[in-house]
Write a protein that holds these residues in place. Structure first.
Motif, PDB file in Angstrom:
ATOM      1  N   ASP A  30      10.526   5.242 -12.559  1.00  0.00           N
ATOM      2  CA  ASP A  30       9.831   5.201 -11.276  1.00  0.00           C
ATOM      3  C   ASP A  30      10.732   4.619 -10.190  1.00  0.00           C
ATOM      4  O   ASP A  30      10.719   5.073  -9.041  1.00  0.00           O
TER       5      ASP A  30
ATOM      6  N   THR B 128      11.970   6.541  -6.922  1.00  0.00           N
ATOM      7  CA  THR B 128      11.729   5.931  -5.604  1.00  0.00           C
ATOM      8  C   THR B 128      13.012   5.909  -4.793  1.00  0.00           C
ATOM      9  O   THR B 128      13.023   6.229  -3.599  1.00  0.00           O
TER      10      THR B 128
ATOM     11  N   GLU C 100      13.831   9.126  -3.037  1.00  0.00           N
ATOM     12  CA  GLU C 100      13.004   9.571  -1.909  1.00  0.00           C
ATOM     13  C   GLU C 100      13.876   9.664  -0.653  1.00  0.00           C
ATOM     14  O   GLU C 100      14.694   8.779  -0.383  1.00  0.00           O
TER      15      GLU C 100
ATOM     16  N   SER D 277       5.875   8.269   5.590  1.00  0.00           N
ATOM     17  CA  SER D 277       4.763   7.695   4.830  1.00  0.00           C
ATOM     18  C   SER D 277       4.348   6.330   5.361  1.00  0.00           C
ATOM     19  O   SER D 277       3.267   5.834   5.033  1.00  0.00           O
TER      20      SER D 277
ATOM     21  N   LEU E 298      -2.830   8.677  -0.976  1.00  0.00           N
ATOM     22  CA  LEU E 298      -1.468   8.146  -0.904  1.00  0.00           C
ATOM     23  C   LEU E 298      -0.449   9.089  -1.514  1.00  0.00           C
ATOM     24  O   LEU E 298       0.704   9.134  -1.079  1.00  0.00           O
ATOM     25  N   ARG E 299      -0.867   9.842  -2.512  1.00  0.00           N
ATOM     26  CA  ARG E 299       0.091  10.731  -3.176  1.00  0.00           C
ATOM     27  C   ARG E 299       0.599  11.814  -2.230  1.00  0.00           C
ATOM     28  O   ARG E 299       1.717  12.320  -2.403  1.00  0.00           O
TER      29      ARG E 299
ATOM     30  N   SER F 282       3.491   9.969  -0.433  1.00  0.00           N
ATOM     31  CA  SER F 282       4.631   9.818  -1.337  1.00  0.00           C
ATOM     32  C   SER F 282       4.100   9.535  -2.737  1.00  0.00           C
ATOM     33  O   SER F 282       3.200   8.699  -2.890  1.00  0.00           O
ATOM     34  N   PRO F 283       4.622  10.210  -3.768  1.00  0.00           N
ATOM     35  CA  PRO F 283       4.179   9.900  -5.136  1.00  0.00           C
ATOM     36  C   PRO F 283       4.458   8.450  -5.524  1.00  0.00           C
ATOM     37  O   PRO F 283       3.806   7.913  -6.411  1.00  0.00           O
ATOM     38  N   HIS F 284       5.414   7.821  -4.852  1.00  0.00           N
ATOM     39  CA  HIS F 284       5.772   6.430  -5.134  1.00  0.00           C
ATOM     40  C   HIS F 284       5.584   5.599  -3.859  1.00  0.00           C
ATOM     41  O   HIS F 284       6.474   4.882  -3.416  1.00  0.00           O
ATOM     42  N   PHE F 285       4.384   5.689  -3.298  1.00  0.00           N
ATOM     43  CA  PHE F 285       4.111   5.073  -1.998  1.00  0.00           C
ATOM     44  C   PHE F 285       4.390   3.577  -2.005  1.00  0.00           C
ATOM     45  O   PHE F 285       5.124   3.067  -1.149  1.00  0.00           O
TER      46      PHE F 285
ATOM     47  N   ASP G   8      -1.139   7.073  -6.148  1.00  0.00           N
ATOM     48  CA  ASP G   8       0.316   7.093  -6.328  1.00  0.00           C
ATOM     49  C   ASP G   8       0.632   6.621  -7.748  1.00  0.00           C
ATOM     50  O   ASP G   8      -0.271   6.309  -8.534  1.00  0.00           O
ATOM     51  N   GLU G   9       1.899   6.562  -8.116  1.00  0.00           N
ATOM     52  CA  GLU G   9       2.271   6.258  -9.494  1.00  0.00           C
ATOM     53  C   GLU G   9       1.862   4.839  -9.914  1.00  0.00           C
ATOM     54  O   GLU G   9       1.468   4.622 -11.057  1.00  0.00           O
TER      55      GLU G   9
END
Length: 225
Positions: free
Chosen positions: A54, A58, A61, A119, A137-138, A141-144, A198-199
């Motif tokens: 993760d 991140t 990104e 984001s 949130l996803r 960004s998937p890793h907000f 998010d993740e």
């Protein structure tokens, strides 16, 4: 939130306050941009774990940047046959943008400045401040939260930190509630909320659901004669 209007924070402002040596020394030799890592810098500038997927995603990104000097032979980054010109705006992976923004050339400072990603834009932050549950949130960004934490390591933005902290606390309560009721089925709004996690939140949901499931299994085992 009014102070965030027209927000365009530049990492160079944070560099001016820092007393630690730059992360890299950047040089331009024969039109080529090169840089070397300098040891001894505060390790907070690079917080990701080598084995944390993760954290790796991140750091991959893309974030908005602006080059502050001419860099030949990198025009392919902007579909230009003449290299990158000073003032060129483009997006780079966070790990590379941070490395360049915290570096310095011999006389002209860092080759680029780094801005906050979309984001964490004024519009997104305003929506989160109004109702954290209403923002998927996803989609941002998937890793907000991971991206927000990395950016807050670099930028001194108390208002953004407050909004992100409140968002996590409020949404974590709903994530826990959905995790407890996952086996009972969820309505359309519940499923929509879960799709927007998010993740970090998905990991919280999985641990919460596993905890509730384990507690039920333990209770049933204890009740057996």
């Amino acid at each position: 939130m009014s102070r965030l209007a027209g927000h365009s924070t530049r990492l160079s402002l944070l560099q001016q306050k820092s007393t630690s040596p730059p992360l890299t020394q950047t040089n331009i030799n024969n039109g080529l941009l090169t840089f070397e890592v300098r040891p001894g810098r505060n390790k907070k500038a690079s917080t990701m774990s080598y084995y944390d997927i993760d954290a790796i995603l991140t750091d991959a990104e893309k974030v908005p940047c602006q080059f502050e000097l001419d860099v030949p032979y990198l025009g392919h980054l902007d579909n230009s046959p003449h290299g990158l010109k000073s003032g060129t705006a483009l997006s780079l992976p966070l790990w590379l943008a941070e490395l360049l923004a915290l570096s310095e050339t011999s006389a002209r400072g860092a080759p680029l400045t780094l801005n906050l990603p979309s984001s964490l834009s004024t519009q997104v932050l305003a929506a989160l401040a109004a109702d954290p549950r209403a923002v998927p949130l996803r989609d941002q960004s998937p890793h907000f939260y991971g991206l927000a934490a990395r950016m807050l390591d670099l930028f001194e933005e108390r208002e953004i930190a407050d909004v992100v902290r409140k968002t996590f606390v409020v949404r974590a309560g709903d994530v826990g509630l959905h995790a407890r009721k996952a086996d009972e089925g969820m309505g359309g709004r519940g499923e929509e909320f879960l799709r927007g996690l998010d993740e970090w939140e998905r990991g919280l949901f999985r641990r919460g659901h596993e905890g509730v499931k384990g507690a039920k299994e333990w209770t049933e085992k204890v009740k057996k004669p």
